[in-house]
Design a protein around this motif. Structure first.
Motif, PDB file in Angstrom:
ATOM      1  N   THR A 105       1.633   6.378  -6.865  1.00 60.15           N
ATOM      2  CA  THR A 105       0.565   7.056  -7.633  1.00 60.15           C
ATOM      3  C   THR A 105       0.584   8.653  -7.643  1.00 60.15           C
ATOM      4  OG1 THR A 105      -0.295   4.592  -7.057  1.00 60.15           O
ATOM      5  CG2 THR A 105      -1.628   6.820  -7.795  1.00 60.15           C
ATOM      6  N   THR A 122      -7.548   3.036  -9.238  1.00 59.19           N
ATOM      7  CA  THR A 122      -8.032   1.549  -9.738  1.00 59.19           C
ATOM      8  C   THR A 122      -8.126   1.663 -11.886  1.00 59.19           C
ATOM      9  OG1 THR A 122      -8.675   1.494  -7.908  1.00 59.19           O
ATOM     10  CG2 THR A 122      -8.891  -0.415  -9.646  1.00 59.19           C
ATOM     11  N   ARG A 126      -6.907   0.519   0.332  1.00 61.04           N
ATOM     12  CA  ARG A 126      -7.654   1.794   0.610  1.00 61.04           C
ATOM     13  C   ARG A 126      -9.457   1.509   0.462  1.00 61.04           C
ATOM     14  NH1 ARG A 126      -5.213   8.038  -0.716  1.00 61.04           N
ATOM     15  NH2 ARG A 126      -3.981   7.344   1.422  1.00 61.04           N
ATOM     16  N   SER A 169      -9.416   6.386  -5.460  1.00 56.15           N
ATOM     17  CA  SER A 169      -8.447   5.093  -5.692  1.00 56.15           C
ATOM     18  C   SER A 169      -9.794   4.253  -6.808  1.00 56.15           C
ATOM     19  CB  SER A 169      -8.680   4.170  -3.923  1.00 56.15           C
ATOM     20  OG  SER A 169      -7.474   4.475  -2.976  1.00 56.15           O
ATOM     21  N   GLY A 200       1.273   3.861  -3.091  1.00 55.36           N
ATOM     22  CA  GLY A 200       0.766   5.604  -2.793  1.00 55.36           C
ATOM     23  C   GLY A 200       2.019   6.511  -2.973  1.00 55.36           C
ATOM     24  N   HIS A 226      -2.450  -0.454  -3.726  1.00 57.38           N
ATOM     25  CA  HIS A 226      -2.496   0.830  -3.153  1.00 57.38           C
ATOM     26  C   HIS A 226      -3.965   0.882  -2.633  1.00 57.38           C
ATOM     27  CE1 HIS A 226      -1.913   4.658  -1.824  1.00 57.38           C
ATOM     28  NE2 HIS A 226      -3.582   5.130  -2.436  1.00 57.38           N
ATOM     29  N   THR A 227      -4.992   0.832  -4.061  1.00 57.70           N
ATOM     30  CA  THR A 227      -5.477   1.683  -4.308  1.00 57.70           C
ATOM     31  C   THR A 227      -6.855   0.364  -3.789  1.00 57.70           C
ATOM     32  OG1 THR A 227      -5.941   0.647  -6.755  1.00 57.70           O
ATOM     33  CG2 THR A 227      -6.004   2.576  -6.199  1.00 57.70           C
ATOM     34  N   HIS A 232      -4.603  13.281  -4.582  1.00 62.16           N
ATOM     35  CA  HIS A 232      -3.487  12.283  -3.680  1.00 62.16           C
ATOM     36  C   HIS A 232      -2.443  12.675  -3.738  1.00 62.16           C
ATOM     37  CE1 HIS A 232      -1.983   8.700  -2.568  1.00 62.16           C
ATOM     38  NE2 HIS A 232      -0.978   8.712  -3.546  1.00 62.16           N
ATOM     39  N   GLU A 259      -9.797   8.792   0.095  1.00 59.08           N
ATOM     40  CA  GLU A 259     -10.597   7.060  -0.253  1.00 59.08           C
ATOM     41  C   GLU A 259     -10.886   6.788  -1.373  1.00 59.08           C
ATOM     42  OE1 GLU A 259      -8.889   5.073   2.406  1.00 59.08           O
ATOM     43  OE2 GLU A 259      -8.555   7.306   2.321  1.00 59.08           O
ATOM     44  N   PHE A 317       0.825  -1.554  -0.042  1.00 54.82           N
ATOM     45  CA  PHE A 317       0.687   0.431  -0.069  1.00 54.82           C
ATOM     46  C   PHE A 317       1.100   1.034  -0.279  1.00 54.82           C
ATOM     47  CE2 PHE A 317      -1.657   2.968   3.515  1.00 54.82           C
ATOM     48  CZ  PHE A 317      -2.416   3.726   2.736  1.00 54.82           C
TER      49      PHE A 317
END
Lengths: 133, 129
Positions: A34, B36, A91, B32, A31, A87-88, B82, B29, A27
């Motif tokens: 990302t 994705t 979450r 994400s 992150g 990561h996503t 983010h 959150e 994660f």
């Protein structure tokens, strides 16, 4: 007289190791990637090239296929595509709790991490196929 | 079975809409979901790449669709959000000490933004080589 063997009382407590550190590590790494790379990746693949601001030759089939067919190129593509998912989905898994979805927490975990795993394997297989062609 | 019946305060699912702090948390959150989807688009691109030139070019031209452009614009904004939230948390994660003194959090955050700028420019140059 009934004397209990003392060894029983001193028996070590068995700890069940949590799998959280592994997923939390992925994660965190995802992150980081990302945060630093996703904006520029989206800018290039989603906006600059489709809009013709950067010439599409820079992301041509020959160029990208050549890159994906080298071991380092394949490794870079795998990390760029798959790592953000770890990561996503972590979450998303925790957000399901935040939204009060209580049912089947362990299945939620299996589905979330399983999804990240499945896509990772999918991309890995494709890259391996191109690498060995 | 325990006969105890602990009190559980009721919590509605819209708790995060009533306070801007919680709303921002849920937007973070929620980013994400978009990231994705973007990763899935890229994974699909790798699949098309493995199928040959024609398939890959079809993937590239699908990205030119107005819906795709709007979607990527949205992903870009949300990915930047983010990035901002991630960097603002950095001092808590890094926690550097120099000669026994904690390093100022602002310096750590600034370092992240400088690195981000360099990485972004570097990537834009690399793709155009």
């Amino acid at each position: 007289m009934n004397v209990q063997p003392t060894t029983n009382a001193l028996q070590e407590k068995k700890y069940i190791r949590s799998n959280e550190p592994v997923f939390w590590g992925l994660f965190g790494a995802g992150g980081m990637l990302t945060a630093f790379l996703t904006p520029v990746m989206v800018l290039v693949t989603g906006l600059l090239i489709p809009l013709g601001i950067i010439d599409a030759d820079h992301l041509s089939y020959d160029k990208l296929h050549g890159f994906a067919s080298s071991w380092y190129g394949a490794a870079i593509i795998l990390v760029l595509v798959a790592l953000p998912l770890w990561h996503t989905l972590h979450r998303i898994f925790h957000s399901l709790h935040d939204l009060g979805i209580k049912r089947g927490r362990d299945w939620q975990q299996v589905i979330c991490y399983g999804f990240a795993f499945a896509v990772s394997v999918f991309v890995f297989t494709l890259l391996l196929q191109m690498l060995t062609q | 079975m325990s006969k105890r019946k602990p009190y559980r305060r009721e919590m509605n699912n819209d708790w995060w809409l009533k306070n801007i702090f919680y709303s921002k948390y849920m937007i973070r959150e929620g980013s994400s979901i978009f990231i994705t989807l973007y990763s899935l688009i890229l994974a699909w691109g790798v699949f098309r790449l493995s199928q040959g030139e024609e398939a890959f070019n079809a993937w590239l031209s699908a990205l030119q669709h107005p819906v795709s452009i709007v979607f990527h614009l949205l992903v870009l904004l949300i990915a930047l959000y983010h990035t901002i939230t991630w960097f603002s948390l950095a001092p808590k994660a890094v926690d550097l000490y120099i000669k026994g003194k904690p390093l100022d959090g602002k310096l750590i955050v600034a370092g992240h933004y400088i690195t981000f700028t360099i990485v972004t420019i570097f990537c834009l140059i690399v793709i155009m080589l």
